[in-house]
Design a protein around this motif. Structure first.
Motif, PDB file in Angstrom:
ATOM      1  N   ASN A  31       0.842  -1.193   0.000  1.00  0.00           N
ATOM      2  CA  ASN A  31       0.000   0.000   0.000  1.00  0.00           C
ATOM      3  C   ASN A  31       0.875   1.239   0.000  1.00  0.00           C
ATOM      4  O   ASN A  31       1.964   1.258   0.561  1.00  0.00           O
ATOM      5  CB  ASN A  31      -0.910   0.008   1.242  1.00  0.00           C
ATOM      6  CG  ASN A  31      -1.928  -1.106   1.195  1.00  0.00           C
ATOM      7  OD1 ASN A  31      -2.518  -1.346   0.157  1.00  0.00           O
ATOM      8  ND2 ASN A  31      -2.109  -1.807   2.311  1.00  0.00           N
ATOM      9  N   ASP A  32       0.400   2.292  -0.581  1.00  0.00           N
ATOM     10  CA  ASP A  32       1.149   3.533  -0.611  1.00  0.00           C
ATOM     11  C   ASP A  32       0.760   4.371   0.600  1.00  0.00           C
ATOM     12  O   ASP A  32      -0.292   4.980   0.638  1.00  0.00           O
ATOM     13  CB  ASP A  32       0.858   4.307  -1.905  1.00  0.00           C
ATOM     14  CG  ASP A  32       1.201   3.495  -3.117  1.00  0.00           C
ATOM     15  OD1 ASP A  32       0.458   3.582  -4.100  1.00  0.00           O
ATOM     16  OD2 ASP A  32       2.205   2.798  -3.071  1.00  0.00           O
ATOM     17  N   GLY A  33       1.597   4.369   1.626  1.00  0.00           N
ATOM     18  CA  GLY A  33       1.291   5.173   2.802  1.00  0.00           C
ATOM     19  C   GLY A  33       0.402   4.433   3.783  1.00  0.00           C
ATOM     20  O   GLY A  33      -0.096   3.341   3.543  1.00  0.00           O
ATOM     21  N   VAL A  34       0.193   5.012   4.942  1.00  0.00           N
ATOM     22  CA  VAL A  34      -0.615   4.408   5.999  1.00  0.00           C
ATOM     23  C   VAL A  34      -2.032   4.935   5.908  1.00  0.00           C
ATOM     24  O   VAL A  34      -2.266   6.132   5.975  1.00  0.00           O
ATOM     25  CB  VAL A  34      -0.009   4.728   7.384  1.00  0.00           C
ATOM     26  CG1 VAL A  34      -0.844   4.101   8.463  1.00  0.00           C
ATOM     27  CG2 VAL A  34       1.424   4.240   7.448  1.00  0.00           C
ATOM     28  N   LEU A 140       6.223 -10.023  -2.672  1.00  0.00           N
ATOM     29  CA  LEU A 140       4.779 -10.256  -2.811  1.00  0.00           C
ATOM     30  C   LEU A 140       4.251  -9.649  -4.101  1.00  0.00           C
ATOM     31  O   LEU A 140       3.114  -9.179  -4.161  1.00  0.00           O
ATOM     32  CB  LEU A 140       4.020  -9.670  -1.610  1.00  0.00           C
ATOM     33  CG  LEU A 140       4.473 -10.166  -0.230  1.00  0.00           C
ATOM     34  CD1 LEU A 140       3.669  -9.487   0.862  1.00  0.00           C
ATOM     35  CD2 LEU A 140       4.359 -11.677  -0.122  1.00  0.00           C
ATOM     36  N   ASN A 141       5.064  -9.665  -5.114  1.00  0.00           N
ATOM     37  CA  ASN A 141       4.715  -9.038  -6.388  1.00  0.00           C
ATOM     38  C   ASN A 141       4.287 -10.109  -7.379  1.00  0.00           C
ATOM     39  O   ASN A 141       5.129 -10.822  -7.937  1.00  0.00           O
ATOM     40  CB  ASN A 141       5.918  -8.248  -6.928  1.00  0.00           C
ATOM     41  CG  ASN A 141       5.602  -7.583  -8.248  1.00  0.00           C
ATOM     42  OD1 ASN A 141       4.443  -7.415  -8.616  1.00  0.00           O
ATOM     43  ND2 ASN A 141       6.639  -7.206  -8.979  1.00  0.00           N
ATOM     44  N   LEU A 142       2.991 -10.227  -7.606  1.00  0.00           N
ATOM     45  CA  LEU A 142       2.492 -11.219  -8.557  1.00  0.00           C
ATOM     46  C   LEU A 142       2.614 -10.742  -9.995  1.00  0.00           C
ATOM     47  O   LEU A 142       2.271 -11.478 -10.916  1.00  0.00           O
ATOM     48  CB  LEU A 142       1.027 -11.552  -8.248  1.00  0.00           C
ATOM     49  CG  LEU A 142       0.746 -12.154  -6.867  1.00  0.00           C
ATOM     50  CD1 LEU A 142      -0.685 -12.667  -6.803  1.00  0.00           C
ATOM     51  CD2 LEU A 142       1.718 -13.268  -6.528  1.00  0.00           C
ATOM     52  N   SER A 143       3.101  -9.521 -10.193  1.00  0.00           N
ATOM     53  CA  SER A 143       3.308  -9.024 -11.546  1.00  0.00           C
ATOM     54  C   SER A 143       4.660  -9.449 -12.103  1.00  0.00           C
ATOM     55  O   SER A 143       5.072  -8.959 -13.149  1.00  0.00           O
ATOM     56  CB  SER A 143       3.213  -7.495 -11.579  1.00  0.00           C
ATOM     57  OG  SER A 143       1.885  -7.096 -11.275  1.00  0.00           O
ATOM     58  N   VAL A 196      -6.553 -18.813  -5.313  1.00  0.00           N
ATOM     59  CA  VAL A 196      -7.393 -17.871  -6.055  1.00  0.00           C
ATOM     60  C   VAL A 196      -7.675 -16.595  -5.254  1.00  0.00           C
ATOM     61  O   VAL A 196      -7.509 -15.478  -5.759  1.00  0.00           O
ATOM     62  CB  VAL A 196      -8.708 -18.540  -6.513  1.00  0.00           C
ATOM     63  CG1 VAL A 196      -8.425 -19.650  -7.502  1.00  0.00           C
ATOM     64  CG2 VAL A 196      -9.522 -19.061  -5.339  1.00  0.00           C
ATOM     65  N   LEU A 197      -8.094 -16.746  -3.977  1.00  0.00           N
ATOM     66  CA  LEU A 197      -8.413 -15.551  -3.194  1.00  0.00           C
ATOM     67  C   LEU A 197      -7.151 -14.823  -2.734  1.00  0.00           C
ATOM     68  O   LEU A 197      -7.115 -13.592  -2.697  1.00  0.00           O
ATOM     69  CB  LEU A 197      -9.270 -15.931  -1.991  1.00  0.00           C
ATOM     70  CG  LEU A 197     -10.706 -16.361  -2.342  1.00  0.00           C
ATOM     71  CD1 LEU A 197     -11.411 -16.912  -1.115  1.00  0.00           C
ATOM     72  CD2 LEU A 197     -11.493 -15.202  -2.913  1.00  0.00           C
ATOM     73  N   GLY A 198      -6.104 -15.585  -2.391  1.00  0.00           N
ATOM     74  CA  GLY A 198      -4.845 -14.949  -2.009  1.00  0.00           C
ATOM     75  C   GLY A 198      -4.239 -14.182  -3.171  1.00  0.00           C
ATOM     76  O   GLY A 198      -3.760 -13.054  -2.999  1.00  0.00           O
ATOM     77  N   SER A 199      -4.254 -14.768  -4.357  1.00  0.00           N
ATOM     78  CA  SER A 199      -3.712 -14.077  -5.533  1.00  0.00           C
ATOM     79  C   SER A 199      -4.500 -12.816  -5.844  1.00  0.00           C
ATOM     80  O   SER A 199      -3.927 -11.771  -6.172  1.00  0.00           O
ATOM     81  CB  SER A 199      -3.726 -15.014  -6.749  1.00  0.00           C
ATOM     82  OG  SER A 199      -2.885 -16.124  -6.536  1.00  0.00           O
ATOM     83  N   MET A 200      -5.814 -12.905  -5.737  1.00  0.00           N
ATOM     84  CA  MET A 200      -6.619 -11.717  -6.006  1.00  0.00           C
ATOM     85  C   MET A 200      -6.326 -10.621  -4.982  1.00  0.00           C
ATOM     86  O   MET A 200      -6.182  -9.445  -5.331  1.00  0.00           O
ATOM     87  CB  MET A 200      -8.107 -12.065  -5.986  1.00  0.00           C
ATOM     88  CG  MET A 200      -8.997 -10.890  -6.400  1.00  0.00           C
ATOM     89  SD  MET A 200     -10.768 -11.265  -6.342  1.00  0.00           S
ATOM     90  CE  MET A 200     -11.042 -11.285  -4.567  1.00  0.00           C
ATOM     91  N   THR A 205      -3.600  -3.852  -5.974  1.00  0.00           N
ATOM     92  CA  THR A 205      -2.872  -2.720  -5.416  1.00  0.00           C
ATOM     93  C   THR A 205      -3.478  -1.419  -5.932  1.00  0.00           C
ATOM     94  O   THR A 205      -4.316  -1.423  -6.839  1.00  0.00           O
ATOM     95  CB  THR A 205      -1.395  -2.789  -5.807  1.00  0.00           C
ATOM     96  OG1 THR A 205      -1.292  -2.691  -7.233  1.00  0.00           O
ATOM     97  CG2 THR A 205      -0.777  -4.099  -5.359  1.00  0.00           C
ATOM     98  N   ARG A 206      -3.044  -0.310  -5.374  1.00  0.00           N
ATOM     99  CA  ARG A 206      -3.573   0.986  -5.822  1.00  0.00           C
ATOM    100  C   ARG A 206      -3.211   1.244  -7.277  1.00  0.00           C
ATOM    101  O   ARG A 206      -4.010   1.789  -8.040  1.00  0.00           O
ATOM    102  CB  ARG A 206      -3.013   2.104  -4.939  1.00  0.00           C
ATOM    103  CG  ARG A 206      -3.538   2.070  -3.522  1.00  0.00           C
ATOM    104  CD  ARG A 206      -3.072   3.285  -2.734  1.00  0.00           C
ATOM    105  NE  ARG A 206      -3.587   3.248  -1.363  1.00  0.00           N
ATOM    106  CZ  ARG A 206      -3.357   4.184  -0.462  1.00  0.00           C
ATOM    107  NH1 ARG A 206      -2.620   5.234  -0.788  1.00  0.00           N
ATOM    108  NH2 ARG A 206      -3.855   4.101   0.749  1.00  0.00           N
TER     109      ARG A 206
END
Length: 561
Positions: A31-34, A140-143, A196-200, A205-206
């Motif tokens: 996430n970008d920022g808190v 954690l980058n699925l891309s 499936v749900l973890g990957s989604m 991401t933003r």
């Protein structure tokens, strides 16, 4: 993932669940920022997990089966990995998820002791998934293909195995004879949920959402996702299941919507396939209900999940292409700045150097008063050195102009044999040509090239002077012209010490004299770099053929007239 055999209505259902707390290592925050609502994330996740646990168990019981798609683990793992910020946050997640799973088990009707046992086993699975994901897929980058493969293999495939083995003890205590089917039930259902749900969860991401929420992309996504039930009906409405019919659509979604789009689609397809099989309306009608569910689970895991890797590979390719483009732009800007600097420096050098040459000539010729023999020698050295600096300034200007595209060439038919003869005569006047024979060899007729005669003469003169400097020990230099396909090939060969492969790779780099900076041979390492640019401006190419002890042949290929 497979459903277990039917349980008696009195038997508590097999449950599994959500995400684990992890020790120490902080996952990469996607996430970008808190976010101002960050403290509420564990609580909201716990509520969602409790609801998913209760629904999965209740739905499984209604079909006489254990849940075939355990979504609680996937949601818990994804949120934990995305939002956890250190040991304290991990402990908070662990506590909240433990309580949530226990509440979901009790709401579903399991007795407290059995609910506690299933809660412990579920937490073992979630903790293992988070630990393995952080260890083997830390970004954690699925891309990226590596990130997606690591997450699916370690978090979805391996993490549920210890929990599934632990569940065997519970199944034995429950009196179930088919232990293997219990293991299958747990492993397949939980692996599919995390996959499936973890990957989604990890893919949303933003940055991804910003791309998908563009108006044109939203319309495209609506059309593609709207086609999913249509293709599903075509694939499985008939008597023979044809799961391959969905593949073209899934591939199109992977290409157009990326990892997030295909991950969401796989969630929808999983609920359609596995959920339908649990209530007897799945694509497979042969075999017992658990076997039908197993077939549906395997179709998603083995048949459709690899398309997620295709999307990861495509996004990684796009990212690398964008990085290459930005790098190229930065390099071009740096090259332009360097060219401007070279041009400015060379221009500023020319005027004072011209003054030094003029004063040196007057001094050497005695116009400034009587001079001694030593002063005459010193004035000649001064003029010679100044002329070298002047030559360097002109070369620098040419290099800067060539790199910036300011050098203009007038391409016209050029007689190469005549040009080589002119170059030979010019170079014979040099002091270092006294003991070297310069020969011109022309093989065949029609050696007419499309070139700028002035610039080409500059290049060939440069190459010949280099041959005289560095290859004079061979006693001769050969200027050769011949036909080669649709080009005219020009060669300048010497019989000196030659060049190693390492030195050949550095030849055309500006200011690289290949370790001869301290030798008695004059030069600045600019000539070959300039020659390369001038030849390329004329639509040609240039190179060298050499080996230690066998001399060197510099060649240039130019289009034939």
């Amino acid at each position: 993932m497979i459903l277990s055999r039917a349980l008696n209505s009195d038997d508590p259902p097999i449950s599994s669940s959500t995400t684990p707390p992890e020790v120490g290592q902080k996952p990469v925050d996607l996430n970008d920022g808190v976010h101002p609502f960050q403290p509420l994330v564990p609580v909201l996740t716990g509520v969602a997990v409790a609801i998913l646990v209760a629904l999965a168990i209740a739905y499984g019981r209604s079909a006489g089966l254990v849940a075939g798609l355990w979504g609680a683990s996937g949601v818990a793992v994804a949120v934990w990995l995305r939002t956890s910020r250190g040991r304290n946050s991990d402990m908070t997640f662990a506590g909240v998820l433990t309580v949530s799973i226990l509440i979901g088990e009790i709401i579903a009707g399991n007795n407290p002791l059995l609910a506690l046992a299933f809660t412990i086993v579920n937490m073992i699975e979630i903790v293992a998934a988070v630990l393995l994901a952080r260890r083997f897929s830390p970004t954690l980058n699925l891309s990226s293909l590596n990130g997606a493969v690591s997450f699916l293999f370690f978090a979805a495939v391996l993490a549920p195995i210890p929990a599934a083995l632990a569940s065997l003890v519970i199944l034995n205590q429950m009196g179930q004879a088919d232990v293997w089917q219990g293991f299958q039930t747990w492993w397949f259902g939980h692996a599919l949920g995390i996959a499936v749900l973890g990957s989604m969860g990890l893919s949303l991401t933003r940055t991804t959402l910003a791309k998908l929420f563009r108006p044109a992309k939203m319309v495209e996504a609506a059309i593609l996702l709207g086609l999913v039930p249509v293709f599903y009906y075509v694939a499985f409405a008939g008597s023979i299941p044809m799961g391959f019919v969905l593949l073209p659509l899934l591939l199109a979604i992977a290409v157009r919507l990326g990892v997030a789009g295909i991950a969401f689609t796989l969630v929808v397809v999983s609920f359609l396939l596995v959920g339908g099989a649990m209530i007897g309306h799945g694509p497979y009608t042969q075999g017992s209900p658990p076997e039908q569910v197993l077939m549906a689970q395997m179709l998603v895991l083995i048949g459709y999940m690899p398309i997620l890797l295709v999307a990861s590979l495509l996004e990684e390719r796009d990212l690398l292409a964008e990085r290459a483009r930005l790098g190229r732009e930065r390099a071009e800007k740096a090259s332009e700045a360097k060219s401007r600097l070279l041009a400015n420096v060379a221009h500023e050098i020319k005027s004072p150097v011209a003054g030094i040459i003029g004063i040196g000539d007057l001094w050497r010729q005695g116009h400034l008063g009587p001079i001694t023999a030593q002063q005459t020698e010193m004035s000649e050295m001064l003029v010679t050195t100044a002329r070298q600096v002047e030559t360097l300034a002109h070369d620098l200007l040419d290099v800067a102009r060539a790199e910036s595209g300011a050098v203009r060439v007038e391409l016209r038919p050029t007689d190469i044999p005549g040009l080589l003869e002119d170059v030979r005569r010019t170079c014979l006047l040099r002091p270092d040509a006294d003991k070297v024979a310069i020969e011109v060899v022309c093989e065949g007729d029609g050696l007419i090239a499309i070139a700028d005669s002035q610039r080409l003469a500059q290049v060939l003169t440069n190459l010949t002077i280099n041959a005289l400097k560095y290859g004079s020990s061979g006693g001769r230099v050969i200027l050769r012209a011949l036909r080669e396909d649709d080009c005219v090939r020009i060669e300048v060969s010497d019989f000196g010490p030659g060049l190693s492969v390492q030195k050949q790779a550095q030849l055309f780099e500006p200011f690289n004299r290949l370790g001869l900076e301290r030798s008695t041979v004059e030069g600045h390492g600019v000539g070959l770099a300039l020659a390369k640019r001038l030849v390329e401006l004329q639509g040609g190419s240039i190179g060298v053929i050499s080996a230690p002890g066998e001399g060197a042949t510099f060649w240039a290929l130019l289009p034939k007239a």
